[in-house]
Scaffold this motif. Sequence first.
Motif, short mmCIF file in Angstrom:
data_model
loop_
_atom_site.label_atom_id
_atom_site.label_comp_id
_atom_site.label_asym_id
_atom_site.label_seq_id
_atom_site.Cartn_x
_atom_site.Cartn_y
_atom_site.Cartn_z
N ASN A 174 0.84 -1.20 0.00
CA ASN A 174 0.00 0.00 0.00
C ASN A 174 0.88 1.25 0.00
OD1 ASN A 174 -2.66 -1.27 0.24
ND2 ASN A 174 -1.96 -1.90 2.27
N LEU A 175 0.59 2.17 -0.92
CA LEU A 175 1.34 3.41 -1.04
C LEU A 175 0.39 4.59 -1.19
CD1 LEU A 175 3.94 2.04 -3.60
CD2 LEU A 175 4.55 2.90 -1.33
N ASP A 176 0.75 5.71 -0.63
CA ASP A 176 -0.01 6.95 -0.77
C ASP A 176 0.44 7.65 -2.04
OD1 ASP A 176 -1.18 9.43 -0.66
OD2 ASP A 176 -0.53 9.90 1.38
N PRO A 177 -0.43 7.81 -3.05
CA PRO A 177 0.00 8.43 -4.30
C PRO A 177 0.41 9.89 -4.17
CG PRO A 177 -2.39 8.13 -4.27
CD PRO A 177 -1.84 7.40 -3.08
N GLU A 178 0.02 10.54 -3.08
CA GLU A 178 0.37 11.95 -2.90
C GLU A 178 1.74 12.13 -2.26
OE1 GLU A 178 -1.29 14.50 -4.11
OE2 GLU A 178 -2.67 13.03 -4.97
N THR A 179 2.11 11.25 -1.35
CA THR A 179 3.34 11.47 -0.59
C THR A 179 4.39 10.37 -0.76
OG1 THR A 179 2.44 10.36 1.38
CG2 THR A 179 2.08 12.75 1.18
N GLU A 180 4.01 9.23 -1.33
CA GLU A 180 4.93 8.10 -1.40
C GLU A 180 5.19 7.63 -2.83
OE1 GLU A 180 3.96 6.12 2.98
OE2 GLU A 180 2.94 5.32 1.21
N ALA A 181 4.86 8.45 -3.81
CA ALA A 181 5.10 8.09 -5.21
C ALA A 181 5.39 9.35 -6.01
CB ALA A 181 3.88 7.37 -5.79
N ILE A 182 6.37 9.24 -6.92
CA ILE A 182 6.71 10.35 -7.80
C ILE A 182 7.13 9.79 -9.15
CG2 ILE A 182 9.12 10.40 -6.97
CD1 ILE A 182 9.07 13.43 -7.41
N VAL A 183 6.70 10.46 -10.21
CA VAL A 183 7.06 10.07 -11.57
C VAL A 183 8.42 10.67 -11.90
CG1 VAL A 183 6.38 10.14 -14.01
CG2 VAL A 183 4.62 10.01 -12.22
N THR A 184 9.26 9.88 -12.57
CA THR A 184 10.58 10.37 -12.96
C THR A 184 10.76 10.21 -14.47
OG1 THR A 184 11.60 8.20 -12.53
CG2 THR A 184 11.59 9.79 -10.73
N ILE A 185 11.72 10.92 -15.01
CA ILE A 185 11.98 10.90 -16.45
C ILE A 185 12.90 9.71 -16.74
CG2 ILE A 185 12.69 12.28 -18.44
CD1 ILE A 185 12.29 14.78 -16.68
N GLY A 186 12.33 8.51 -16.58
CA GLY A 186 13.12 7.29 -16.55
C GLY A 186 13.76 7.14 -15.18
N SER A 187 14.20 5.93 -14.85
CA SER A 187 14.80 5.74 -13.54
C SER A 187 16.18 6.39 -13.44
CB SER A 187 14.90 4.24 -13.22
OG SER A 187 15.66 3.56 -14.19
N LYS A 188 16.87 6.51 -14.56
CA LYS A 188 18.22 7.08 -14.55
C LYS A 188 18.18 8.53 -14.07
CE LYS A 188 22.36 7.30 -17.47
NZ LYS A 188 22.92 6.99 -18.81
N GLY A 197 12.57 4.82 -25.07
CA GLY A 197 12.69 6.20 -25.51
C GLY A 197 11.65 7.13 -24.93
N TRP A 198 10.64 6.59 -24.31
CA TRP A 198 9.57 7.41 -23.72
C TRP A 198 10.04 8.08 -22.43
CZ3 TRP A 198 3.97 6.42 -24.92
CH2 TRP A 198 3.81 5.67 -26.09
N ARG A 199 11.01 7.48 -21.76
CA ARG A 199 11.59 8.00 -20.53
C ARG A 199 10.54 8.18 -19.44
NH1 ARG A 199 14.56 5.68 -20.38
NH2 ARG A 199 15.79 6.75 -18.81
N VAL A 200 10.00 7.06 -18.99
CA VAL A 200 9.02 7.08 -17.90
C VAL A 200 9.46 6.09 -16.83
CG1 VAL A 200 6.61 6.84 -17.22
CG2 VAL A 200 7.18 7.55 -19.56
N GLY A 201 9.61 6.58 -15.63
CA GLY A 201 9.91 5.73 -14.48
C GLY A 201 9.22 6.31 -13.26
N PHE A 202 9.45 5.70 -12.12
CA PHE A 202 8.89 6.26 -10.90
C PHE A 202 9.67 5.78 -9.69
CE2 PHE A 202 6.01 2.72 -12.15
CZ PHE A 202 6.14 1.86 -11.07
N CYS A 203 9.49 6.51 -8.63
CA CYS A 203 10.13 6.20 -7.35
C CYS A 203 9.04 6.16 -6.29
CB CYS A 203 11.17 7.25 -7.02
SG CYS A 203 12.08 6.96 -5.46
N VAL A 204 9.09 5.15 -5.42
CA VAL A 204 8.07 4.99 -4.38
C VAL A 204 8.74 4.63 -3.06
CG1 VAL A 204 6.20 4.33 -5.96
CG2 VAL A 204 7.72 2.58 -5.03
N GLY A 205 8.05 4.93 -1.97
CA GLY A 205 8.56 4.53 -0.67
C GLY A 205 8.56 5.65 0.34
N ASN A 206 9.64 5.78 1.09
CA ASN A 206 9.75 6.70 2.20
C ASN A 206 9.35 8.12 1.81
OD1 ASN A 206 11.64 8.79 3.74
ND2 ASN A 206 11.26 7.06 5.09
#
Length: 394
Positions: A88-102, A244-253
Amino acid sequence: MEGFYRIKRLPPYVFAQVQTLKLDARHRGEDIIDFGMGNPDQPTPDHIVDKLVEAARNGKNHRYSASKGITKLRHAITGWYKRNYDVNLDPETEAIVTIGSKEGIAHLALALVGPGDVVLTPTPTYPIHMYSMIIAGGEVRGIELRQDSDFFDDLMRGYRQTQPRPRILVINFPHNPTTAVVDLEFFKKVVAFAKEHNVIVIHDLAYADLVFDGYRAPSLLQVPEAKDIGVEFYTLSKSYNMPGWRVGFCVGNREVIGALAKIKSYLDYGIFQPVQIASIIALNGPQDCVKETVARYEHRRNELVDGLNRIGWHVEKPRATMFVWARIPAPYRGMGSLEFSKLLLRDAKVAVSPGIGFGEGGDEHVRFALVENEQRIRQAVRGIKKVLKFDGAS
């Protein structure tokens, strides 16, 4: 370049040497079979592309986006984690979209690391795991990842022997380039260690779906207390053929996510909104495309590894990733991975990544990326057979 502090801290890019030789060969009209870069060769699935086209025709989607990602995509991310890992993750505080993981890892390093901070990473490792921390001003202590040793024990030993004490641990399982895998018990030990020593853990789960032979890659966040100490990155590049779309995300703390969100708010306006909308369809839509991708890599893995073993180059089948990490045959090991890669390119017309480009501990290996079809793989094996001589101790 001598006056540029961060540039001075970066070594020459080893892969560029092989890339230059490969391009020169192709300019001469030579047919090079390219296993060098982990660049998926298949098109993005139609249903994702169709959504991109539809969204791109809406002028409202052409404005600046949000650097942390649009709300519906962050909800899709947390829904994906719930379905796949029961996390379970809070989409407001525990998830962020990144321009690829790199990009995400690099910007997170800028948010967390200062001059003198020590970071632990495996070695060999995907370069951004190490060099993002160096660019940010930190010092990196590599812990060698070897088949004949327990990585967690080596990690504990490295931590105890390092002064000042490391503040951050960067890990990546399934691992690029070595293809090493772990079970959930490993992550439980990592979380306990990190909580005891106040270490932030950054886990790159880029190859979560590319698993074979019944293996299932665990998520760090499946450990109940993992959100207390760390975050996890994921990318749509590999599983959904969207490099080439450059979509990633980071979740957690949430504190770490907040730090990444703050620094990104100064540095970018996020991803083109139609790409984000199409990414929602990727995560929430039919997942048959992922299964097809995994099956394709498995077939290529089998073709390459079986072929190499047949000609005398003994290689084990990886249980995950889109790579084969091959120890250089004994008669050629002394020349090092860069010169061996040049030999394969020049004489066998096969491009691979030299292991030294991934850091210490990699120089006895080369990495094959499974981005050529089975026919080309068979052609590559024939070329390698003509060039290499084996003594039975490869």
